[in-house]
Design a protein around this motif. Structure first.
Motif, PDB file in Angstrom:
ATOM      1  N   ILE A  36     -19.000 -30.069-118.652  1.00  0.00           N
ATOM      2  CA  ILE A  36     -19.799 -30.517-117.513  1.00  0.00           C
ATOM      3  C   ILE A  36     -20.770 -29.420-117.101  1.00  0.00           C
ATOM      4  O   ILE A  36     -21.945 -29.680-116.810  1.00  0.00           O
ATOM      5  N   SER A  37     -20.295 -28.191-117.106  1.00  0.00           N
ATOM      6  CA  SER A  37     -21.143 -27.056-116.716  1.00  0.00           C
ATOM      7  C   SER A  37     -22.339 -26.927-117.649  1.00  0.00           C
ATOM      8  O   SER A  37     -23.486 -26.818-117.203  1.00  0.00           O
ATOM      9  N   PHE A  83     -16.529 -23.618-110.276  1.00  0.00           N
ATOM     10  CA  PHE A  83     -16.668 -24.874-109.533  1.00  0.00           C
ATOM     11  C   PHE A  83     -15.944 -26.013-110.256  1.00  0.00           C
ATOM     12  O   PHE A  83     -15.127 -26.731-109.662  1.00  0.00           O
ATOM     13  N   ASN A  84     -16.224 -26.196-111.540  1.00  0.00           N
ATOM     14  CA  ASN A  84     -15.644 -27.317-112.276  1.00  0.00           C
ATOM     15  C   ASN A  84     -14.171 -27.103-112.619  1.00  0.00           C
ATOM     16  O   ASN A  84     -13.407 -28.066-112.668  1.00  0.00           O
ATOM     17  N   LYS A  85     -13.767 -25.865-112.846  1.00  0.00           N
ATOM     18  CA  LYS A  85     -12.341 -25.596-113.060  1.00  0.00           C
ATOM     19  C   LYS A  85     -11.559 -25.918-111.795  1.00  0.00           C
ATOM     20  O   LYS A  85     -10.444 -26.424-111.846  1.00  0.00           O
ATOM     21  N   THR A 187     -28.083 -21.222-118.514  1.00  0.00           N
ATOM     22  CA  THR A 187     -27.901 -22.221-119.567  1.00  0.00           C
ATOM     23  C   THR A 187     -27.641 -21.567-120.921  1.00  0.00           C
ATOM     24  O   THR A 187     -26.803 -22.034-121.702  1.00  0.00           O
ATOM     25  N   ILE A 188     -28.364 -20.481-121.193  1.00  0.00           N
ATOM     26  CA  ILE A 188     -28.153 -19.751-122.449  1.00  0.00           C
ATOM     27  C   ILE A 188     -26.717 -19.252-122.531  1.00  0.00           C
ATOM     28  O   ILE A 188     -26.062 -19.347-123.576  1.00  0.00           O
ATOM     29  N   LEU A 189     -26.210 -18.727-121.423  1.00  0.00           N
ATOM     30  CA  LEU A 189     -24.831 -18.235-121.401  1.00  0.00           C
ATOM     31  C   LEU A 189     -23.837 -19.390-121.546  1.00  0.00           C
ATOM     32  O   LEU A 189     -22.828 -19.273-122.251  1.00  0.00           O
ATOM     33  N   LEU A 190     -24.123 -20.514-120.899  1.00  0.00           N
ATOM     34  CA  LEU A 190     -23.234 -21.675-120.971  1.00  0.00           C
ATOM     35  C   LEU A 190     -23.254 -22.347-122.341  1.00  0.00           C
ATOM     36  O   LEU A 190     -22.366 -23.148-122.655  1.00  0.00           O
TER      37      LEU A 190
END
Length: 291
Positions: A36-37, A83-85, A187-190
Motif C-alpha cells: 500500500i505504501s 502508518f500502514n503497519k 517513492t524511490i526508497l519505497l
C-alpha cells in the motif's frame, strides 16, 4: 501575503488524509502494508510528473539535495511504513487519534528548533484538544493496546519532524517543489517493495486498485502539496499542525459511511473538546494574548 489563506490548504489536507485511514483499512485484506505504501506513492509520483509542465519545477541546489532526501525518508518512506503497519491491527479512528498528537509534538519541537513561542492561552487550547484526544483513547470504547500503537506513535514523530523540515525548505523553494521532490525521494526508497506490490496488484480486485489510485492522487500528491503550501503561508508550525486535531472527527464519519466503524461516546465527547481547542488556538485573541 494573506496569512489567513493557509486555512483552506490545511483543511483540504485533513480531508484527504482522513479518507486514507479508512481506505487503507478497507484494502488490507488484498494488499500488505508495504505494498500500500509503495503503490500510493508510485501513483502520486506519476500524478506529479504529469503536472510537471504546469508546476514548472526548478532545479534543487546541490547543497539541498540531502535535505530533500531527508524529508522524503522521514515524511514518505518511514511515515508510510509505520502508518500502514499500524493499521494492520488498529482501527481507522484510533489510528487518526494517535496521529492527532502530532500538533503537540510539533509545537514542542518547534519551540526548541525555531524558538517559536506560543502564548499561554494557546498552550491551554492545545492542552484542551489533547485532553479530547486522551478521552477518545482511554474511555470505554477506546483502543486496545497492541503493537500497532507503537507503529503509530513512530508515525506521529515522523510527521512532526517532516513538518519542521518542510517549513525550513519552503523558505527557499516553492512548497509544491519541495513536496514533489520529497515524494520522488520517498517513492524511490519505497520501490524496494515494488516486486511484491505488482504481484499483489495482479490478484487484487478492481475496487481495491481504485482505492489505491484515489489515495495516491488525493491522500498523497494533493494532500502533501496543500500541506506544504499551508506551512508556507502560516505564521508558525503550530497554526497548521493543530488542524490535525480534526482528523479523528472526519475519519470517524468516513469510517461509519465506508466500513461501518461506529465511534463510541468517548469519540464524540473527545471530538467536541478537540474542535473547541482548535478554534480557540486559532482565534485572534489567543494568538495575541500576553504571556
Amino acid at each position: 501575503m494573506n496569512k489567513k489563506s493557509y486555512h483552506f490548504y490545511a483543511m483540504a489536507t485533513i480531508l484527504c488524509w482522513s479518507i486514507s485511514y479508512v481506505l487503507s483499512r478497507y484494502i488490507m485484506d488484498e494488499f500488505s502494508a508495504y505494498s500500500i505504501s509503495f503503490l500510493r506513492y508510485i501513483v502520486a509520483s506519476i500524478a506529479l510528473i504529469a503536472l510537471a509542465p504546469i508546476i514548472k519545477l526548478k532545479k534543487i541546489e546541490k547543497q539541498d539535495l540531502g535535505w530533500i532526501l531527508l524529508t522524503g525518508t522521514i515524511g514518505f518512506f518511514l511515515y508510510m511504513i509505520a502508518f500502514n503497519k499500524g493499521l494492520e491491527t488498529v482501527n481507522a479512528t484510533t489510528g487518526s487519534v494517535i496521529i492527532a498528537m502530532v500538533p503537540m509534538i510539533s509545537s514542542i519541537l518547534s519551540n526548541f528548533i525555531y524558538q517559536e513561542k506560543l502564548t499561554k492561552p494557546q498552550w491551554f487550547a492545545s492542552s484542551l484538544s489533547f485532553v479530547g484526544v486522551l478521552l477518545i483513547t482511554l474511555l470505554p470504547g477506546g483502543f486496545t493496546i497492541n503493537y500497532g500503537l507503537i507503529w503509530f506513535f513512530g508515525a506521529a514523530f515522523c510527521m512532526s519532524f517532516y513538518n519542521l523540515l518542510s517549513r525550513k525548505l519552503v523558505k527557499k523553494y516553492q512548497a509544491i517543489q519541495v513536496t514533489t521532490f520529497s515524494i520522488f525521494a520517498g517513492t524511490i526508497l519505497l520501490s524496494i517493495f515494488s516486486v511484491s506490490s505488482f504481484r499483489q496488484v495482479q490478484q487484487a480486485s478492481g475496487l481495491a486498485i481504485f482505492c489505491i489510485i484515489l489515495m495516491g492522487v488525493f491522500s498523497s500528491a494533493v494532500a502533501y502539496v496543500c500541506w506544504a503550501k499551508a506551512f508556507e503561508r502560516a505564521e508558525n508550525v503550530a497554526s497548521v499542525s493543530n488542524y490535525m486535531y480534526l482528523t479523528p472527527f472526519f475519519t470517524s464519519i468516513l469510517g461509519i459511511i465506508i466500513i461501518d466503524e461506529v465511534p463510541g461516546w468517548s469519540t464524540i465527547i473527545g471530538g467536541i473538546l478537540v474542535l473547541t481547542g482548535l478554534m480557540l488556538f486559532n482565534s485572534k485573541r489567543f494568538k495575541t494574548a500576553r504571556n
